[in-house]
Design a protein around this motif. Structure first.
Motif, short mmCIF file in Angstrom:
data_model
loop_
_atom_site.label_atom_id
_atom_site.label_comp_id
_atom_site.label_asym_id
_atom_site.label_seq_id
_atom_site.Cartn_x
_atom_site.Cartn_y
_atom_site.Cartn_z
N GLY A 192 -1.24 7.32 -10.62
CA GLY A 192 -2.18 6.75 -9.65
C GLY A 192 -2.46 7.70 -8.51
N LEU A 193 -1.42 8.39 -8.04
CA LEU A 193 -1.61 9.36 -6.96
C LEU A 193 -2.45 10.54 -7.42
N GLU A 194 -2.26 10.95 -8.67
CA GLU A 194 -3.08 12.03 -9.22
C GLU A 194 -4.54 11.57 -9.37
N ALA A 195 -4.73 10.34 -9.84
CA ALA A 195 -6.08 9.79 -9.96
C ALA A 195 -6.76 9.72 -8.60
N GLN A 196 -6.00 9.36 -7.58
CA GLN A 196 -6.53 9.29 -6.22
C GLN A 196 -7.10 10.65 -5.81
N GLU A 197 -6.36 11.71 -6.07
CA GLU A 197 -6.80 13.07 -5.73
C GLU A 197 -8.03 13.47 -6.54
N LEU A 198 -8.00 13.20 -7.85
CA LEU A 198 -9.12 13.56 -8.72
C LEU A 198 -10.39 12.82 -8.33
N LEU A 199 -10.29 11.54 -8.06
CA LEU A 199 -11.45 10.75 -7.67
C LEU A 199 -12.10 11.31 -6.41
N LYS A 200 -11.27 11.70 -5.46
CA LYS A 200 -11.81 12.24 -4.21
C LYS A 200 -12.43 13.62 -4.43
N ARG A 201 -11.67 14.49 -5.08
CA ARG A 201 -12.12 15.87 -5.27
C ARG A 201 -13.36 15.96 -6.16
N ASP A 202 -13.35 15.26 -7.29
CA ASP A 202 -14.41 15.42 -8.28
C ASP A 202 -15.59 14.47 -8.11
N PHE A 203 -15.36 13.33 -7.44
CA PHE A 203 -16.41 12.33 -7.36
C PHE A 203 -16.67 11.80 -5.95
N GLY A 204 -15.92 12.25 -4.97
CA GLY A 204 -16.11 11.79 -3.60
C GLY A 204 -15.74 10.33 -3.39
N VAL A 205 -14.84 9.81 -4.22
CA VAL A 205 -14.41 8.41 -4.13
C VAL A 205 -13.08 8.36 -3.36
N VAL A 206 -13.01 7.51 -2.38
CA VAL A 206 -11.78 7.33 -1.61
C VAL A 206 -11.04 6.13 -2.22
N LEU A 212 0.85 -1.19 0.00
CA LEU A 212 0.00 0.00 0.00
C LEU A 212 0.89 1.24 0.00
N LEU A 213 0.91 1.93 -1.11
CA LEU A 213 1.74 3.12 -1.27
C LEU A 213 1.10 4.32 -0.57
N ASN A 214 -0.18 4.53 -0.80
CA ASN A 214 -0.85 5.70 -0.23
C ASN A 214 -2.31 5.37 0.06
N PRO A 215 -2.66 5.18 1.34
CA PRO A 215 -4.06 4.89 1.66
C PRO A 215 -4.94 6.11 1.38
N GLY A 216 -6.16 5.85 0.98
CA GLY A 216 -7.11 6.93 0.75
C GLY A 216 -7.51 7.59 2.06
#
Length: 180
Positions: A102-116, A74-78
């Motif tokens: 992947g780290l950028e996608a993690q940020e975008l998913l959270k910011r734009d879609f509320g996905v952790v 696990l590199l970076n937990p949500g």
């Protein structure tokens, strides 16, 4: 890019696609020990090391070194900061230069879609496959064997879809599909 796929066809090749220098350091240390240590193995290591301008972070204090060496950690937990604890979840598996994506996608998913999303660094798709194949063979010979692969252990308590990203052929992540 298909060189890790070709490497996976040779049982003497241990192929790794590390994202960061600290991953590479642990893999090289293990490789030198396995190839030249007290009981040298008849193997060779194949490392993909890039010339991309990727920021190389300091090794995390709580780094899962076993995960780095076994092929996935696990590199970076949500984070649930700013989102509901019942938010949708996802797992992002990345290797090599795909780690920043992947780290950028993690940020975008959270910011734009509320996905952790959790981001997992896959340092060796091929070694994870080898372990899975060996365990499947054991289970075939002993159906009562309930051992789980490293991939199964790591993803067992996760939720949501699992996506993979690598700079190589999409066939590379498919190597571990049976255990995801």
């Amino acid at each position: 890019g298909h060189s890790p796929l070709l490497a996976a066809t040779n049982p003497a090749v241990v192929a790794s696609d590390p994202a960061y220098s600290y991953e590479t350091a642990h893999i090289v240390r293990l490789g030198l020990g396995r190839m030249y240590g007290e009981n040298p193995e008849d193997i060779m290591y194949y490392l993909t090391v890039y010339n991309e301008p990727i920021r190389q972070p300091k090794e995390p204090e709580n780094l899962d070194v076993e995960g780095v060496l076994r092929g996935m950690y696990l590199l970076n937990p949500g984070s649930f900061d700013g989102v509901d604890e019942n938010a949708r979840r996802a797992q992002i598996l990345v290797s090599g230069v795909a780690a920043p994506w992947g780290l950028e996608a993690q940020e975008l998913l959270k910011r734009d879609f509320g996905v952790v999303a959790h981001v997992w660094s896959v340092t060796s798709w091929g070694e994870l496959r080898r372990e899975g194949m060996e365990l499947d063979k054991k289970k075939f010979n002993d159906p009562s064997n309930d051992e789980r692969t490293w991939v199964e252990q790591k993803l067992a308590d996760t939720q949501g879809p699992i996506v993979a990203s690598t700079d190589f052929s999409t066939m590379l992540p498919d190597l571990i599909r049976p255990w995801v």
